[in-house]
Write a protein that holds these residues in place. Structure first.
Motif, PDB file in Angstrom:
ATOM      1  N   LYS A  99       0.576  -1.034   0.211  1.00 49.60           N
ATOM      2  CA  LYS A  99      -0.114   0.090   0.074  1.00 49.60           C
ATOM      3  C   LYS A  99       0.827   1.263  -0.194  1.00 49.60           C
ATOM      4  CE  LYS A  99      -0.689  -0.106   5.069  1.00 49.60           C
ATOM      5  NZ  LYS A  99       0.037   1.256   5.549  1.00 49.60           N
ATOM      6  N   GLY A 100       0.177   2.456  -0.316  1.00 54.16           N
ATOM      7  CA  GLY A 100       1.150   3.677  -0.139  1.00 54.16           C
ATOM      8  C   GLY A 100       1.864   3.655  -1.446  1.00 54.16           C
ATOM      9  N   VAL A 101       1.610   2.951  -2.595  1.00 53.09           N
ATOM     10  CA  VAL A 101       2.498   2.757  -3.766  1.00 53.09           C
ATOM     11  C   VAL A 101       2.290   3.955  -4.775  1.00 53.09           C
ATOM     12  CG1 VAL A 101       2.789   1.587  -5.750  1.00 53.09           C
ATOM     13  CG2 VAL A 101       2.479   0.335  -3.611  1.00 53.09           C
ATOM     14  N   ASP A 102       1.171   4.701  -4.692  1.00 51.94           N
ATOM     15  CA  ASP A 102       0.825   5.897  -5.386  1.00 51.94           C
ATOM     16  C   ASP A 102       1.777   7.048  -4.774  1.00 51.94           C
ATOM     17  OD1 ASP A 102       0.087   8.152  -6.399  1.00 51.94           O
ATOM     18  OD2 ASP A 102      -1.945   7.521  -6.950  1.00 51.94           O
ATOM     19  N   PRO A 103       2.687   7.871  -5.487  1.00 49.96           N
ATOM     20  CA  PRO A 103       3.415   8.874  -4.687  1.00 49.96           C
ATOM     21  C   PRO A 103       2.352  10.085  -4.200  1.00 49.96           C
ATOM     22  CG  PRO A 103       3.720   8.798  -7.097  1.00 49.96           C
ATOM     23  CD  PRO A 103       3.015   7.653  -6.804  1.00 49.96           C
ATOM     24  N   HIS A 104       1.243  10.120  -4.803  1.00 49.38           N
ATOM     25  CA  HIS A 104       0.579  11.109  -4.402  1.00 49.38           C
ATOM     26  C   HIS A 104      -0.664  10.805  -3.488  1.00 49.38           C
ATOM     27  CE1 HIS A 104       2.493  13.345  -7.348  1.00 49.38           C
ATOM     28  NE2 HIS A 104       2.056  12.433  -8.442  1.00 49.38           N
ATOM     29  N   GLU A 105      -0.764   9.504  -2.766  1.00 51.92           N
ATOM     30  CA  GLU A 105      -1.878   9.333  -2.251  1.00 51.92           C
ATOM     31  C   GLU A 105      -1.072   8.523  -0.687  1.00 51.92           C
ATOM     32  OE1 GLU A 105      -5.667   7.090  -2.592  1.00 51.92           O
ATOM     33  OE2 GLU A 105      -5.019   7.633  -4.762  1.00 51.92           O
ATOM     34  N   ASP A 106      -1.592   9.265   0.244  1.00 51.77           N
ATOM     35  CA  ASP A 106      -0.940   8.740   1.620  1.00 51.77           C
ATOM     36  C   ASP A 106      -2.039   7.535   2.027  1.00 51.77           C
ATOM     37  OD1 ASP A 106       0.196   8.196   4.038  1.00 51.77           O
ATOM     38  OD2 ASP A 106      -0.408  10.020   5.004  1.00 51.77           O
ATOM     39  N   ALA A 107      -1.864   6.532   1.795  1.00 51.36           N
ATOM     40  CA  ALA A 107      -2.799   5.434   1.846  1.00 51.36           C
ATOM     41  C   ALA A 107      -2.305   4.596   3.243  1.00 51.36           C
ATOM     42  CB  ALA A 107      -2.977   4.583   0.830  1.00 51.36           C
ATOM     43  N   ARG A 108      -2.978   4.824   4.237  1.00 54.04           N
ATOM     44  CA  ARG A 108      -2.554   4.208   5.390  1.00 54.04           C
ATOM     45  C   ARG A 108      -3.389   2.790   5.429  1.00 54.04           C
ATOM     46  NH1 ARG A 108      -3.203   8.854   9.855  1.00 54.04           N
ATOM     47  NH2 ARG A 108      -1.649  10.295   9.078  1.00 54.04           N
ATOM     48  N   SER A 109      -4.464   2.735   4.874  1.00 57.55           N
ATOM     49  CA  SER A 109      -5.338   1.393   5.011  1.00 57.55           C
ATOM     50  C   SER A 109      -4.853   0.497   3.847  1.00 57.55           C
ATOM     51  CB  SER A 109      -6.714   1.998   4.496  1.00 57.55           C
ATOM     52  OG  SER A 109      -7.416   0.938   4.222  1.00 57.55           O
ATOM     53  N   ALA A 110      -4.889  -0.802   4.436  1.00 54.61           N
ATOM     54  CA  ALA A 110      -4.540  -1.895   3.556  1.00 54.61           C
ATOM     55  C   ALA A 110      -5.594  -1.959   2.215  1.00 54.61           C
ATOM     56  CB  ALA A 110      -4.596  -3.122   4.429  1.00 54.61           C
ATOM     57  N   PHE A 111      -6.715  -1.340   2.455  1.00 56.17           N
ATOM     58  CA  PHE A 111      -7.682  -1.310   1.549  1.00 56.17           C
ATOM     59  C   PHE A 111      -7.632  -0.454   0.223  1.00 56.17           C
ATOM     60  CE2 PHE A 111      -9.845  -3.580   5.022  1.00 56.17           C
ATOM     61  CZ  PHE A 111     -10.381  -4.855   4.291  1.00 56.17           C
ATOM     62  N   ALA A 112      -6.919   0.651   0.771  1.00 58.65           N
ATOM     63  CA  ALA A 112      -6.892   2.079  -0.130  1.00 58.65           C
ATOM     64  C   ALA A 112      -5.839   1.639  -1.243  1.00 58.65           C
ATOM     65  CB  ALA A 112      -6.361   3.137   0.468  1.00 58.65           C
ATOM     66  N   GLY A 113      -6.452   1.712  -2.542  1.00 61.10           N
ATOM     67  CA  GLY A 113      -5.660   1.646  -3.665  1.00 61.10           C
ATOM     68  C   GLY A 113      -4.907   0.412  -4.020  1.00 61.10           C
ATOM     69  N   THR A 114      -5.691  -0.872  -3.311  1.00 60.14           N
ATOM     70  CA  THR A 114      -5.243  -2.263  -3.337  1.00 60.14           C
ATOM     71  C   THR A 114      -6.410  -3.044  -3.670  1.00 60.14           C
ATOM     72  OG1 THR A 114      -5.808  -3.139  -1.178  1.00 60.14           O
ATOM     73  CG2 THR A 114      -3.740  -1.851  -1.101  1.00 60.14           C
ATOM     74  N   ASP A 115      -6.058  -4.105  -4.101  1.00 63.38           N
ATOM     75  CA  ASP A 115      -7.195  -5.273  -4.554  1.00 63.38           C
ATOM     76  C   ASP A 115      -7.437  -6.062  -3.478  1.00 63.38           C
ATOM     77  OD1 ASP A 115      -4.791  -6.690  -4.385  1.00 63.38           O
ATOM     78  OD2 ASP A 115      -5.086  -7.698  -6.439  1.00 63.38           O
ATOM     79  N   LEU A 116      -7.314  -5.659  -2.271  1.00 64.29           N
ATOM     80  CA  LEU A 116      -7.288  -6.706  -1.089  1.00 64.29           C
ATOM     81  C   LEU A 116      -8.866  -7.130  -0.872  1.00 64.29           C
ATOM     82  CD1 LEU A 116      -6.514  -8.043   1.620  1.00 64.29           C
ATOM     83  CD2 LEU A 116      -6.924  -5.677   2.875  1.00 64.29           C
ATOM     84  N   ALA A 117      -9.823  -6.012  -0.897  1.00 63.44           N
ATOM     85  CA  ALA A 117     -11.271  -6.206  -0.804  1.00 63.44           C
ATOM     86  C   ALA A 117     -11.701  -7.571  -1.906  1.00 63.44           C
ATOM     87  CB  ALA A 117     -12.098  -5.051  -0.906  1.00 63.44           C
ATOM     88  N   GLN A 118     -11.335  -7.304  -3.031  1.00 59.42           N
ATOM     89  CA  GLN A 118     -11.617  -8.027  -4.234  1.00 59.42           C
ATOM     90  C   GLN A 118     -11.062  -9.658  -3.809  1.00 59.42           C
ATOM     91  OE1 GLN A 118     -10.790  -4.787  -4.593  1.00 59.42           O
ATOM     92  NE2 GLN A 118     -10.594  -4.500  -6.743  1.00 59.42           N
ATOM     93  N   ARG A 119      -9.823  -9.630  -3.290  1.00 61.28           N
ATOM     94  CA  ARG A 119      -9.052 -10.976  -3.260  1.00 61.28           C
ATOM     95  C   ARG A 119      -9.827 -11.663  -2.015  1.00 61.28           C
ATOM     96  NH1 ARG A 119      -2.558 -10.536  -3.652  1.00 61.28           N
ATOM     97  NH2 ARG A 119      -2.926 -12.850  -3.027  1.00 61.28           N
ATOM     98  N   LEU A 120     -10.261 -10.786  -0.922  1.00 63.49           N
ATOM     99  CA  LEU A 120     -10.763 -11.552   0.160  1.00 63.49           C
ATOM    100  C   LEU A 120     -12.228 -12.098  -0.365  1.00 63.49           C
ATOM    101  CD1 LEU A 120     -10.085  -8.956   3.093  1.00 63.49           C
ATOM    102  CD2 LEU A 120      -9.090 -11.184   2.814  1.00 63.49           C
ATOM    103  N   ARG A 121     -13.280 -11.190  -1.103  1.00 58.22           N
ATOM    104  CA  ARG A 121     -14.251 -11.845  -1.488  1.00 58.22           C
ATOM    105  C   ARG A 121     -14.135 -13.001  -2.280  1.00 58.22           C
ATOM    106  NH1 ARG A 121     -15.426  -6.147  -2.241  1.00 58.22           N
ATOM    107  NH2 ARG A 121     -16.377  -5.438  -0.405  1.00 58.22           N
ATOM    108  N   ALA A 122     -13.223 -12.904  -3.460  1.00 57.24           N
ATOM    109  CA  ALA A 122     -13.033 -14.064  -4.257  1.00 57.24           C
ATOM    110  C   ALA A 122     -12.662 -15.235  -3.443  1.00 57.24           C
ATOM    111  CB  ALA A 122     -11.991 -13.763  -5.117  1.00 57.24           C
TER     112      ALA A 122
END
Ligand code: ZN
Length: 201
Positions: A99-122
């Motif tokens: 997470k936090g891979v996008d230089p412009h986004e301070d993503a603290r959450s593991a769900f922000a900008g990741t595919d975590l939710a989709q993978r969990l659901r799958a």
């Protein structure tokens, strides 16, 4: 506290730069490495999923001071400081979420900008047991986002540490998570639940 086949463990930011000697030190953050390893081993040995979320920033990340952000540079991709804590035992089949891979986004959450939710659901996962660093930042943000995504979130409170080391900051964060619908458990209760799960599975 019960565990089911649709439960998984999510460990957040247990990385060198967040340990007490790192630039983004979480006071006593090293104390949770052992318990987190035991939890990971417990989930994995019972066939339950283990997910490790890590801060994984480009060198020009907007949360860094030289870019106008509040933090010293930390967890820069492929550097020593971004590695998981030395003593953290990671099951072979664990998922790694960056997470936090996008230089412009301070993503603290593991769900922000990741595919975590989709993978969990799958994978049919509905309940996440969460531990890591820090209680009032990445852990809290991940819990709130997980709830908003419709997952049941269980905070393993004694396997988390707060960014300031102040009990009141921690308590306020836990209070907010509870108010939004999270549950709280202890490592002991989760280990008991793993034992019961093993007996019935
Ligand atoms: Zn960060």
């Amino acid at each position: 506290m019960e565990l089911h086949a649709d439960s998984a463990l999510l460990l957040v930011d247990i990385q060198r730069d967040f340990l007490p000697t790192g630039p983004q030190a979480v006071p006593r953050g090293d104390e949770i490495v052992g318990p987190a390893s035991e939890l990971a081993a417990g989930f994995s040995s019972h066939g339950l999923g283990v997910v490790l979320a890590r801060d994984w920033h480009p060198a020009n990340h907007s949360s860094f001071r030289d870019q106008g952000g509040p933090y010293l540079p930390h967890c820069i991709q492929d550097t020593h400081g971004a590695e998981f804590a030395d003593d953290l035992e990671i099951p072979e089949d664990a998922w790694i979420i960056s997470k936090g891979v996008d230089p412009h986004e301070d993503a603290r959450s593991a769900f922000a900008g990741t595919d975590l939710a989709q993978r969990l659901r799958a994978d049919g996962i509905r309940t996440l047991f969460i531990a890591g660093l820090s209680t009032d930042r990445s852990v809290k943000q991940t819990v709130l986002d997980g709830l908003a995504e419709g997952f049941e979130m269980v905070l393993i409170a004694n396997a988390c540490r707060g960014s300031s080391g102040q009990a009141s900051t921690n308590a306020a964060a836990v209070e907010e998570m509870l108010r939004k619908g999270a549950r709280v458990a202890s490592t002991g209760a989760v280990q008991d639940a793993l034992d019961s799960y093993a007996a019935t599975a």
